[in-house]
Design an enzyme around this catalytic site. Structure first.
Site, PDB file in Angstrom:
ATOM      1  N   LYS A 176       0.858  -1.181   0.000  1.00  0.00           N
ATOM      2  CA  LYS A 176       0.000   0.000   0.000  1.00  0.00           C
ATOM      3  C   LYS A 176       0.898   1.235   0.000  1.00  0.00           C
ATOM      4  O   LYS A 176       1.478   1.608   1.015  1.00  0.00           O
ATOM      5  CB  LYS A 176      -0.909   0.038   1.236  1.00  0.00           C
ATOM      6  CG  LYS A 176      -1.909   1.189   1.130  1.00  0.00           C
ATOM      7  CD  LYS A 176      -2.232   1.845   2.443  1.00  0.00           C
ATOM      8  CE  LYS A 176      -1.447   3.067   2.797  1.00  0.00           C
ATOM      9  NZ  LYS A 176      -1.531   4.229   1.908  1.00  0.00           N
ATOM     10  N   GLY A 229       6.788   5.154   8.529  1.00  0.00           N
ATOM     11  CA  GLY A 229       5.984   6.373   8.587  1.00  0.00           C
ATOM     12  C   GLY A 229       6.178   7.039   9.929  1.00  0.00           C
ATOM     13  O   GLY A 229       7.206   6.842  10.588  1.00  0.00           O
ATOM     14  N   SER A 230       5.173   7.797  10.337  1.00  0.00           N
ATOM     15  CA  SER A 230       5.308   8.572  11.578  1.00  0.00           C
ATOM     16  C   SER A 230       5.185   7.672  12.802  1.00  0.00           C
ATOM     17  O   SER A 230       4.564   6.602  12.751  1.00  0.00           O
ATOM     18  CB  SER A 230       4.216   9.640  11.607  1.00  0.00           C
ATOM     19  OG  SER A 230       2.953   8.999  11.595  1.00  0.00           O
ATOM     20  N   VAL A 233       1.389   7.130  13.758  1.00  0.00           N
ATOM     21  CA  VAL A 233       0.665   6.048  13.059  1.00  0.00           C
ATOM     22  C   VAL A 233       1.305   4.693  13.395  1.00  0.00           C
ATOM     23  O   VAL A 233       0.602   3.702  13.599  1.00  0.00           O
ATOM     24  CB  VAL A 233       0.630   6.288  11.533  1.00  0.00           C
ATOM     25  CG1 VAL A 233       0.000   5.100  10.808  1.00  0.00           C
ATOM     26  CG2 VAL A 233      -0.134   7.556  11.201  1.00  0.00           C
ATOM     27  N   GLY A 234       2.623   4.667  13.499  1.00  0.00           N
ATOM     28  CA  GLY A 234       3.319   3.414  13.808  1.00  0.00           C
ATOM     29  C   GLY A 234       2.850   2.796  15.110  1.00  0.00           C
ATOM     30  O   GLY A 234       2.718   1.569  15.225  1.00  0.00           O
ATOM     31  N   GLU A 251       9.523   1.397  11.148  1.00  0.00           N
ATOM     32  CA  GLU A 251      10.560   2.424  10.990  1.00  0.00           C
ATOM     33  C   GLU A 251       9.854   3.765  11.046  1.00  0.00           C
ATOM     34  O   GLU A 251       9.036   4.067  10.183  1.00  0.00           O
ATOM     35  CB  GLU A 251      11.290   2.266   9.653  1.00  0.00           C
ATOM     36  CG  GLU A 251      12.062   0.974   9.507  1.00  0.00           C
ATOM     37  CD  GLU A 251      13.215   0.846  10.487  1.00  0.00           C
ATOM     38  OE1 GLU A 251      13.619   1.860  11.088  1.00  0.00           O
ATOM     39  OE2 GLU A 251      13.695  -0.281  10.674  1.00  0.00           O
ATOM     40  N   CYS A 285      13.667  11.007   7.142  1.00  0.00           N
ATOM     41  CA  CYS A 285      13.647  10.531   8.534  1.00  0.00           C
ATOM     42  C   CYS A 285      14.998  10.784   9.186  1.00  0.00           C
ATOM     43  O   CYS A 285      15.090  10.926  10.392  1.00  0.00           O
ATOM     44  CB  CYS A 285      13.291   9.052   8.570  1.00  0.00           C
ATOM     45  SG  CYS A 285      14.252   8.091   7.420  1.00  0.00           S
ATOM     46  N   GLU A 387       9.414  16.280  15.899  1.00  0.00           N
ATOM     47  CA  GLU A 387       9.796  16.134  14.490  1.00  0.00           C
ATOM     48  C   GLU A 387       8.948  17.080  13.644  1.00  0.00           C
ATOM     49  O   GLU A 387       7.722  17.039  13.712  1.00  0.00           O
ATOM     50  CB  GLU A 387       9.566  14.686  14.014  1.00  0.00           C
ATOM     51  CG  GLU A 387      10.062  14.471  12.597  1.00  0.00           C
ATOM     52  CD  GLU A 387       9.764  13.070  12.053  1.00  0.00           C
ATOM     53  OE1 GLU A 387       8.630  12.586  12.219  1.00  0.00           O
ATOM     54  OE2 GLU A 387      10.674  12.488  11.436  1.00  0.00           O
TER      55      GLU A 387
HETATM   56  P1  NAD Z   1       2.403   8.609   7.957  1.00  0.00           P
HETATM   57  O1  NAD Z   1       2.591   7.907   9.249  1.00  0.00           O
HETATM   58  O2  NAD Z   1       1.408   9.712   7.924  1.00  0.00           O
HETATM   59  O3  NAD Z   1       1.966   7.587   6.820  1.00  0.00           O
HETATM   60  C1  NAD Z   1       2.731   6.445   6.507  1.00  0.00           C
HETATM   61  C2  NAD Z   1       1.849   5.423   5.829  1.00  0.00           C
HETATM   62  O4  NAD Z   1       0.875   4.959   6.769  1.00  0.00           O
HETATM   63  C3  NAD Z   1       1.070   5.968   4.631  1.00  0.00           C
HETATM   64  O5  NAD Z   1       1.031   4.992   3.612  1.00  0.00           O
HETATM   65  C4  NAD Z   1      -0.319   6.187   5.210  1.00  0.00           C
HETATM   66  O6  NAD Z   1      -1.341   6.118   4.240  1.00  0.00           O
HETATM   67  C5  NAD Z   1      -0.421   5.016   6.174  1.00  0.00           C
HETATM   68  N1  NAD Z   1      -1.399   5.195   7.264  1.00  0.00           N
HETATM   69  C6  NAD Z   1      -1.844   6.343   7.803  1.00  0.00           C
HETATM   70  N2  NAD Z   1      -2.758   6.082   8.780  1.00  0.00           N
HETATM   71  C7  NAD Z   1      -2.878   4.731   8.851  1.00  0.00           C
HETATM   72  C8  NAD Z   1      -3.648   3.849   9.656  1.00  0.00           C
HETATM   73  N3  NAD Z   1      -4.473   4.300  10.581  1.00  0.00           N
HETATM   74  N4  NAD Z   1      -3.520   2.522   9.456  1.00  0.00           N
HETATM   75  C9  NAD Z   1      -2.670   2.045   8.533  1.00  0.00           C
HETATM   76  N5  NAD Z   1      -1.915   2.828   7.732  1.00  0.00           N
HETATM   77  C10 NAD Z   1      -2.009   4.162   7.892  1.00  0.00           C
HETATM   78  O7  NAD Z   1       3.860   9.116   7.508  1.00  0.00           O
HETATM   79  P2  NAD Z   1       4.246   9.960   6.217  1.00  0.00           P
HETATM   80  O8  NAD Z   1       3.769  11.366   6.439  1.00  0.00           O
HETATM   81  O9  NAD Z   1       3.866   9.262   4.972  1.00  0.00           O
HETATM   82  O10 NAD Z   1       5.853   9.919   6.298  1.00  0.00           O
HETATM   83  C11 NAD Z   1       6.578  10.751   7.120  1.00  0.00           C
HETATM   84  C12 NAD Z   1       7.012  10.038   8.401  1.00  0.00           C
HETATM   85  O11 NAD Z   1       7.715   8.851   8.054  1.00  0.00           O
HETATM   86  C13 NAD Z   1       7.997  10.845   9.230  1.00  0.00           C
HETATM   87  O12 NAD Z   1       7.661  10.736  10.583  1.00  0.00           O
HETATM   88  C14 NAD Z   1       9.330  10.186   8.947  1.00  0.00           C
HETATM   89  O13 NAD Z   1      10.302  10.354   9.950  1.00  0.00           O
HETATM   90  C15 NAD Z   1       8.920   8.765   8.782  1.00  0.00           C
HETATM   91  N6  NAD Z   1       9.919   7.996   8.041  1.00  0.00           N
HETATM   92  C16 NAD Z   1      10.703   7.125   8.734  1.00  0.00           C
HETATM   93  C17 NAD Z   1      11.699   6.395   8.072  1.00  0.00           C
HETATM   94  C18 NAD Z   1      12.576   5.427   8.818  1.00  0.00           C
HETATM   95  O14 NAD Z   1      13.195   4.582   8.184  1.00  0.00           O
HETATM   96  N7  NAD Z   1      12.661   5.509  10.133  1.00  0.00           N
HETATM   97  C19 NAD Z   1      11.876   6.578   6.691  1.00  0.00           C
HETATM   98  C20 NAD Z   1      11.051   7.483   6.027  1.00  0.00           C
HETATM   99  C21 NAD Z   1      10.076   8.178   6.702  1.00  0.00           C
END
Ligand code: NAD
Length: 497
Positions: A176, A229-230, A233-234, A251, A285, A387
């Site tokens: 996804k 992701g964030s 959400v993680g 991550e 990130c 962040e």
């Molecule tokens: P996000 O958490 O908003 O979204 C990430 C993914 O999760 C997207 O595909 C989104 O559609 C999905 N998502 C959102 N809500 C969800 C839910 N309730 N259930 C399941 N999936 C859901 O993050 P973003 O804005 O896309 O990316 C930015 C964040 O990612 C920053 O915090 C950044 O630090 C982090 N990031 C971390 C790494 C790493 O390796 N540590 C790498 C890249 C980005």
């Protein structure tokens, strides 16, 4: 227009969502430009993709790993051949400058070659048995259907970092992509299709996290969720996965620090902080969002950073001379401007440069923000702790090396950190004592090679790592095997259980 409509990839076919609904993807540098129209999928579409992946798993897990590797070698070669056009598509949908999107595609290529090679390794161990005429060994076994939820900032690198190790281990996958950057995943999946991946082994479903992502998490047949992701959400993903005991690789966010000692090469340190903070418009990130400098070089570094930031060329990332592209979307623009406002109001923080949205001809239709620097930032301030994920750098000073290490560790996150010094003792001490997943000496907090593990500590990760051999531990499980060729039941075998 027809060539701008993109479908889901399920069971080897490009199909529309059962919802009949779609969403638009527009260029963040110029929202007049429509990049594509994508499927607004529902849990029903996810179910179809998981059905396909579960069925395909029965055969794919039995394909010899070197054969799976051969497919990945072909995919890697094709990605390399198409690199320029893949990078340009990525800049159009994500905004980062084309030099960086070439790097993103290159990371996908490197990971694909690396994991293709793992097809001839996937080593287990042999070990002596306690008993005579008995043989002991371990082997990696695949886990099943893997679901990937990916962010927009590395539109092809991150999906590939999950897909390649999962496939080489013998799993099948459902991806996804982030709604802001689905085209790069479509482009990657197309290469797999053209290179003849069996139907159902790789599937892609576009749409919102709350519907598509959640449906992947809820499906009991999905045994691994790899999420980037964030942290916000993680955490939700982690909690939801616990009920079905899924393997989860998380991550998440970062608040990365660069430390500058008084003996550092300041030109080099300022260069590192500039690209660390403002490369990818601060949306990495691993971005440098905290710069801490020894008090004796502090004012000098602040001045040098301001000069450097002011010189950066902002604009559309397809223009080769541009160094800083737009942020990804309106929400992210609002967040960055909100944090700049918070910084302005924080008692004692000094806005050194930037702080405005960029407007005017060539900018009004995009989400451009000036590279922004706050100095005299202290550890209680929100711009120091949270962040921001945009081109905003906080600078603070320290008096002693020990204080610098303590400041570096004073964060909820633990992805990357860097130290600029000529003192090898300090370099090794910091390498040991800064609690992050990645550490750099005399280099910026950004940049990764695919044969080293990638990930973070504390609220950045849950202990797993992407890339390198470490990724195989996410996508395979150990099986211990005992072979008794004594021909008789050996008593100790039962007693030892
Ligand atoms: P996000 O958490 O908003 O979204 C990430 C993914 O999760 C997207 O595909 C989104 O559609 C999905 N998502 C959102 N809500 C969800 C839910 N309730 N259930 C399941 N999936 C859901 O993050 P973003 O804005 O896309 O990316 C930015 C964040 O990612 C920053 O915090 C950044 O630090 C982090 N990031 C971390 C790494 C790493 O390796 N540590 C790498 C890249 C980005």
């Amino acid at each position: 227009m027809a060539d701008k409509i993109f479908k889901n990839f399920i069971n080897g076919k490009w199909v529309e969502s059962k919802s009949g609904a779609t969403f638009e993807n527009r260029n963040p540098a110029n929202t007049d430009e429509l990049v594509g129209v994508f499927q607004k999928s529902t849990p029903d579409d996810v179910k179809a993709a998981v059905n396909a992946a579960a069925e395909a798993y029965k055969k794919w897990r039995l394909v010899p790993a070197p054969k799976r590797g051969e497919l990945l070698f072909r995919v890697a070669r094709r990605l390399a051949e198409g690199k320029e056009s893949l990078a340009r598509d990525m800049t159009r949908e994500m905004g980062k400058v084309v030099a960086e999107t070439r790097g993103d595609v290159q990371e996908a290529i490197d990971m694909t070659y690396y994991m293709a090679g793992e097809g001839r390794r996937l080593f287990g161990q042999t070990t002596p048995s306690e008993l005579g005429n008995k043989f002991c060994m371990t082997m990696r076994q695949p886990i099943g259907v893997c679901g990937f939820i990916t962010p927009w900032n590395f539109p092809m690198a991150i999906p590939s970092w999950k897909t390649m190790p999962a496939l080489i281990c013998g799993n099948t996958v459902v991806i996804k992509p982030a709604t802001d950057t689905p085209l790069s995943v479509v482009n990657m999946v197309k290469v797999f299709e053209e290179e003849g991946i069996p139907p159902g082994v790789i599937n892609m479903v576009t749409g919102a996290g709350s519907s598509v992502g959640q449906a992947l998490i809820n499906d009991e047949r999905v045994r691994v969720i790899s999420f980037t992701g964030s942290t916000f959400v993680g955490r939700k993903v982690s909690e939801a996965c616990a009920t079905t005991f899924k393997h989860t690789c998380l991550e998440m966010g970062g608040k990365n620090v660069e430390i500058v000692m008084d003996d550092a090469d300041l030109e080099q340190a300022v260069d590192g902080a500039t690209w660390g903070a403002f490369g990818t418009t601060g949306q990495r990130c691993t971005a440098t969002s905290r710069l801490i400098c020894h008090k004796d070089v502090y004012e000098k570094v602040v001045k040098m950073m301001a000069k450097k930031a002011e010189s950066l060329k902002i604009g559309n990332g397809l223009d080769e001379s541009v160094q800083v592209g737009p942020v990804i979307n309106q929400d992210q623009l609002d967040t960055v401007l909100k944090y700049i406002e918070i910084g302005r109001k924080e008692d004692g923080a000094r806005l050194v440069i930037g702080g405005q949205r960029v407007t005017g001809k060539g900018f009004d239709k995009g989400y451009f923000v000036q590279p922004t620097i706050f100095a005299d930032v202290t550890r209680n301030m929100r711009i120091w702790r949270e962040e921001i994920f945009g081109p905003v750098l906080s600078i603070a000073s320290f008096s002693t090396f020990d204080e610098a290490i303590e400041m570096a560790n004073d964060t909820a996150y633990g992805l990357s950190a860097s130290l600029y010094t000529r003192d090898i003792k300090k370099a090794y001490t910091a390498m040991r004592d800064v609690y992050t997943g990645i550490f750099y000496v005399n280099a910026p907090t950004i940049g990764a090679e695919t044969h080293l593990p990638f990930g973070g500590t504390k609220e950045t990760g849950n202990g797993h790592r992407e890339a390198a051999v470490a990724a195989l531990d996410v996508f395979s499980e150990w099986k211990s095997i005992y072979v008794d060729f004594s021909g008789t039941l050996q008593r100790a075998q039962i007693d030892n259980q």
